[in-house]
Enzyme design. Structure first.
Site, PDB file in Angstrom:
ATOM      1  N   SER A 123     -22.305  20.600 -46.456  1.00 16.26           N
ATOM      2  CA  SER A 123     -21.640  21.532 -45.769  1.00 16.26           C
ATOM      3  C   SER A 123     -19.770  21.619 -46.330  1.00 16.26           C
ATOM      4  CB  SER A 123     -21.913  20.936 -44.049  1.00 16.26           C
ATOM      5  OG  SER A 123     -20.792  18.929 -44.308  1.00 16.26           O
ATOM      6  N   GLY A 167     -27.277  15.554 -32.019  1.00 17.94           N
ATOM      7  CA  GLY A 167     -27.505  15.526 -33.391  1.00 17.94           C
ATOM      8  C   GLY A 167     -27.784  13.903 -34.185  1.00 17.94           C
ATOM      9  N   LYS A 193     -17.574  10.316 -49.434  1.00 18.32           N
ATOM     10  CA  LYS A 193     -18.045  10.760 -50.740  1.00 18.32           C
ATOM     11  C   LYS A 193     -18.109  11.046 -52.015  1.00 18.32           C
ATOM     12  CE  LYS A 193     -21.164  12.823 -47.583  1.00 18.32           C
ATOM     13  NZ  LYS A 193     -22.568  12.172 -47.545  1.00 18.32           N
ATOM     14  N   GLU A 211     -24.316   8.631 -33.649  1.00 21.85           N
ATOM     15  CA  GLU A 211     -24.300   9.936 -34.392  1.00 21.85           C
ATOM     16  C   GLU A 211     -23.415  10.956 -33.217  1.00 21.85           C
ATOM     17  OE1 GLU A 211     -28.213  11.026 -36.370  1.00 21.85           O
ATOM     18  OE2 GLU A 211     -28.542   9.483 -34.289  1.00 21.85           O
ATOM     19  N   SER A 264     -14.112   7.550 -41.987  1.00 25.46           N
ATOM     20  CA  SER A 264     -15.290   8.374 -43.462  1.00 25.46           C
ATOM     21  C   SER A 264     -14.505  10.064 -43.355  1.00 25.46           C
ATOM     22  CB  SER A 264     -17.224   9.045 -42.397  1.00 25.46           C
ATOM     23  OG  SER A 264     -16.790   9.995 -42.004  1.00 25.46           O
ATOM     24  N   ASP A 302     -30.855  12.880 -35.073  1.00 27.86           N
ATOM     25  CA  ASP A 302     -31.777  12.276 -35.544  1.00 27.86           C
ATOM     26  C   ASP A 302     -32.539  10.539 -35.715  1.00 27.86           C
ATOM     27  OD1 ASP A 302     -29.668  14.077 -36.755  1.00 27.86           O
ATOM     28  OD2 ASP A 302     -30.786  12.381 -38.619  1.00 27.86           O
TER      29      ASP A 302
END
Length: 320
Positions: free
Chosen positions: A80, A210, A55, A206, A306, A212
């Site tokens: 989060s 979750g 990030k 995923e 990640s 989506d």
């Protein structure tokens, strides 16, 4: 900003801006892992990135593109945990200040780290509150520049530098597995990887609870689900981003799902055999490979680890 404005060249420009600021994280190889999987595996270890996750790439890139007067007023974000830390550190490095909206149940280690980088934290209930709306209101009320966690062209371009480095270091790959939350890492990675390694299969991962993005790809439009309950808190989202989905709809080949137990198994293997610590979201792409979710199996495959932001107590709880 329209999807067409995020290009492989944007990722390359982001890499030039980030040179000397972000870590060029290592690519880990393991004969044991290759044997277990039956393929040549290249792990891009973003758990060794600044703030412990990929990030920082997108956050610093986006904050660094702000005008001086915006930096003077400060920045805001909603996250989060990992984007929270990344924006907090980026703001500090660039002489600005940060206010971060975080879920009340964010891991304690992530909240402590965010505060440690000098940010002010405002909390909300992730299961009843709309974090994007709350974050936008917070930024507007205080006159801050909002840096979203994924749905922003400069964030996407910054995240894509991880895949850019990976393929520069390894050469062409047959497939790249990347965790998918809001889709920024995958969108940036897909832009970089498909340009550098034509024919590469882009595979998103995923948590089962979750899915989506998988549902959205199947429907051809963004699908909203209830906020999922999963140990992969960085992937506990209800809907993919608008900008990220536009990229991923075009460039992803597939999305596979992993269970919380499969994520735990990948975290354990990473710790015991590879000697690296991963958080649940950070291990999900590795989990998919270990669980045999990728078919047909590629010969040379890249996997993005990640992040590694997990406290000792939580790690032991998950491994118990």
């Amino acid at each position: 900003m329209p999807e067409a404005t995020v290009t492989p060249d944007d990722v390359r420009e982001a890499a030039a801006r980030l040179k000397g600021v972000v870590h060029r994280t290592p690519v880990l190889r393991s004969r044991t892992l290759d044997r277990l999987v039956g393929a040549e595996v290249h792990l891009k270890c973003e758990n060794f990135q600044r703030v412990g996750a990929f990030k920082f790439r997108g956050a610093y890139h986006a904050v660094s593109r702000l005008a001086p007067e915006q930096l003077a007023r400060g920045v805001a974000a909603f996250s989060s945990g990992n984007h929270a830390q990344a924006v907090a550190l980026a703001a500090r490095e660039l002489g600005s200040s940060a206010v971060i909206l975080m879920p009340e149940d964010s891991p304690r280690s992530k909240r402590d780290a965010t505060e440690g980088y000098g940010a002010e934290i405002v909390t909300y209930d992730r299961y009843t509150g709309d974090r994007a709306a709350l974050g936008a209101q917070l930024a507007a009320d205080r006159g801050l520049a909002l840096i979203p966690p994924y749905d922003h062209p400069h964030v996407i371009a910054g995240q894509g530098t991880a895949a850019l480095e990976l393929i520069e270091d390894t050469g062409p790959l047959d497939a790249l597995l990347t965790p998918v939350g809001g889709g920024g890492l995958m969108a940036g990675s897909a832009l970089a990887a498909t340009a550098l390694s034509p024919g590469i299969r882009m595979i998103g991962v995923e948590p089962e609870a979750g899915d989506d993005t998988r549902r959205s790809l199947a429907a051809g439009e963004r699908v909203r689900i209830p906020v999922p309950h999963t140990i992969a808190d960085g992937q506990a989202l209800s809907e993919p981003g608008e900008l990220t989905f536009a990229v991923n709809r075009r460039l992803l080949d597939s999305v596979v799902l992993v269970s919380d137990d499969e994520i735990r198994a990948a975290m354990r293997l990473a710790f015991e055999r590879l000697k690296i610590v991963t958080e649940p979201s950070g291990a999900s792409a590795l989990a998919a490979l270990l669980a045999g979710a990728v078919e047909p199996l590629p010969r040379r495959v890249g996997v993005v680890i990640s992040g590694g932001n997990i406290g000792l107590d939580r790690f032991l709880e998950l491994m118990g």
